[in-house]
Design a protein around this motif. Sequence first.
Motif, PDB file in Angstrom:
ATOM      1  N   ALA A 256      -1.709   1.407 -15.461  1.00 51.50           N
ATOM      2  CA  ALA A 256      -1.666   1.890 -14.077  1.00 51.50           C
ATOM      3  C   ALA A 256      -1.318   0.760 -13.115  1.00 51.50           C
ATOM      4  CB  ALA A 256      -3.002   2.517 -13.711  1.00 51.50           C
ATOM      5  N   CYS A 257      -1.947  -0.398 -13.277  1.00 46.38           N
ATOM      6  CA  CYS A 257      -1.635  -1.541 -12.411  1.00 46.38           C
ATOM      7  C   CYS A 257      -0.188  -1.991 -12.597  1.00 46.38           C
ATOM      8  CB  CYS A 257      -2.583  -2.699 -12.701  1.00 46.38           C
ATOM      9  SG  CYS A 257      -4.246  -2.437 -12.118  1.00 46.38           S
ATOM     10  N   PHE A 258       0.235  -2.059 -13.833  1.00 46.35           N
ATOM     11  CA  PHE A 258       1.604  -2.469 -14.129  1.00 46.35           C
ATOM     12  C   PHE A 258       2.588  -1.477 -13.532  1.00 46.35           C
ATOM     13  CE2 PHE A 258       5.100  -2.866 -17.445  1.00 46.35           C
ATOM     14  CZ  PHE A 258       5.647  -3.987 -16.861  1.00 46.35           C
ATOM     15  N   MET A 259       2.259  -0.177 -13.562  1.00 48.18           N
ATOM     16  CA  MET A 259       3.136   0.841 -13.006  1.00 48.18           C
ATOM     17  C   MET A 259       3.266   0.678 -11.488  1.00 48.18           C
ATOM     18  SD  MET A 259       2.959   4.980 -13.125  1.00 48.18           S
ATOM     19  CE  MET A 259       1.477   5.036 -12.157  1.00 48.18           C
ATOM     20  N   VAL A 260       2.153   0.427 -10.790  1.00 52.22           N
ATOM     21  CA  VAL A 260       2.219   0.249  -9.336  1.00 52.22           C
ATOM     22  C   VAL A 260       3.107  -0.943  -8.989  1.00 52.22           C
ATOM     23  CG1 VAL A 260       0.879  -0.369  -7.284  1.00 52.22           C
ATOM     24  CG2 VAL A 260       0.018   1.365  -8.856  1.00 52.22           C
ATOM     25  N   PHE A 261       2.912  -2.059  -9.676  1.00 46.76           N
ATOM     26  CA  PHE A 261       3.708  -3.252  -9.388  1.00 46.76           C
ATOM     27  C   PHE A 261       5.168  -3.065  -9.791  1.00 46.76           C
ATOM     28  CE2 PHE A 261      -0.522  -5.509  -9.921  1.00 46.76           C
ATOM     29  CZ  PHE A 261      -0.762  -5.533  -8.556  1.00 46.76           C
ATOM     30  N   MET A 262       5.401  -2.360 -10.867  1.00 48.44           N
ATOM     31  CA  MET A 262       6.767  -2.102 -11.309  1.00 48.44           C
ATOM     32  C   MET A 262       7.485  -1.202 -10.305  1.00 48.44           C
ATOM     33  SD  MET A 262       8.894   0.360 -13.055  1.00 48.44           S
ATOM     34  CE  MET A 262       7.668   1.515 -13.489  1.00 48.44           C
TER      35      MET A 262
ATOM     36  N   LEU B 264      -4.792  -6.395  -4.843  1.00 46.34           N
ATOM     37  CA  LEU B 264      -3.335  -6.518  -4.859  1.00 46.34           C
ATOM     38  C   LEU B 264      -2.660  -5.151  -4.906  1.00 46.34           C
ATOM     39  CD1 LEU B 264      -2.998  -9.520  -7.333  1.00 46.34           C
ATOM     40  CD2 LEU B 264      -2.805  -9.563  -4.852  1.00 46.34           C
ATOM     41  N   VAL B 265      -3.220  -4.242  -5.697  1.00 45.67           N
ATOM     42  CA  VAL B 265      -2.678  -2.880  -5.768  1.00 45.67           C
ATOM     43  C   VAL B 265      -2.839  -2.196  -4.413  1.00 45.67           C
ATOM     44  CG1 VAL B 265      -3.026  -0.601  -6.797  1.00 45.67           C
ATOM     45  CG2 VAL B 265      -2.993  -2.614  -8.257  1.00 45.67           C
ATOM     46  N   ILE B 266      -4.018  -2.337  -3.827  1.00 47.01           N
ATOM     47  CA  ILE B 266      -4.265  -1.720  -2.519  1.00 47.01           C
ATOM     48  C   ILE B 266      -3.328  -2.303  -1.462  1.00 47.01           C
ATOM     49  CG2 ILE B 266      -5.981  -1.523  -0.662  1.00 47.01           C
ATOM     50  CD1 ILE B 266      -8.111  -1.351  -2.953  1.00 47.01           C
ATOM     51  N   ALA B 267      -3.167  -3.621  -1.454  1.00 46.07           N
ATOM     52  CA  ALA B 267      -2.270  -4.255  -0.474  1.00 46.07           C
ATOM     53  C   ALA B 267      -0.824  -3.810  -0.675  1.00 46.07           C
ATOM     54  CB  ALA B 267      -2.369  -5.772  -0.584  1.00 46.07           C
ATOM     55  N   THR B 268      -0.404  -3.633  -1.910  1.00 49.75           N
ATOM     56  CA  THR B 268       0.957  -3.180  -2.195  1.00 49.75           C
ATOM     57  C   THR B 268       1.196  -1.794  -1.612  1.00 49.75           C
ATOM     58  OG1 THR B 268       1.054  -4.495  -4.218  1.00 49.75           O
ATOM     59  CG2 THR B 268       2.576  -2.650  -4.058  1.00 49.75           C
ATOM     60  N   ILE B 269       0.222  -0.925  -1.737  1.00 52.82           N
ATOM     61  CA  ILE B 269       0.380   0.437  -1.226  1.00 52.82           C
ATOM     62  C   ILE B 269       0.218   0.474   0.297  1.00 52.82           C
ATOM     63  CG2 ILE B 269      -0.620   2.761  -1.282  1.00 52.82           C
ATOM     64  CD1 ILE B 269      -1.202   2.188  -4.289  1.00 52.82           C
TER      65      ILE B 269
END
Length: 142
Positions: free
Chosen positions: A7-13, A91-96
């Motif tokens: 899931a984390c890799f998918m968000v960053f990808m 990092l995931v939250i900041a990306t979104i």
Amino acid sequence: RIPMYAACFMVFMLANVGLPGTSGFVGEFLTMLGAFHVNTWVAIFATTGIILSAAYMLYLYWRIVFGKLVKPSLMAIQDLTAREIAILAPLVIATIVMGVYPNFVFRITSASVAHLIDTNKLALAYDHRQSSAKASEREAAR
């Protein structure tokens, strides 16, 4: 087998690909908009690169997350630990958040960006005056 990592890799990808709603989209959109205003062909060429990059990233994700494990040492790989989740979650939250509401970053950087643009315009105007003066001197020498 490793759902939290996937899931984390998918968000960053997807952010890397420039999916709307992620931080990568804002950067790619503004870059493409600026390129389109200057030169349409450059924007078309850059769009081709973005499409190829997206295809590669989707293939990479598919191979890593759903592909066969070739190395026996990877059979024992574990999902994310609590410490890794604590590091990746912000990092995931900041990306979104930066993809959904980028204005909070733009408000902070707008003064610096405006100064850079003004400095660049002055430098271009100075260079244009220098080029015009040199052309006038060459015409006068003829």
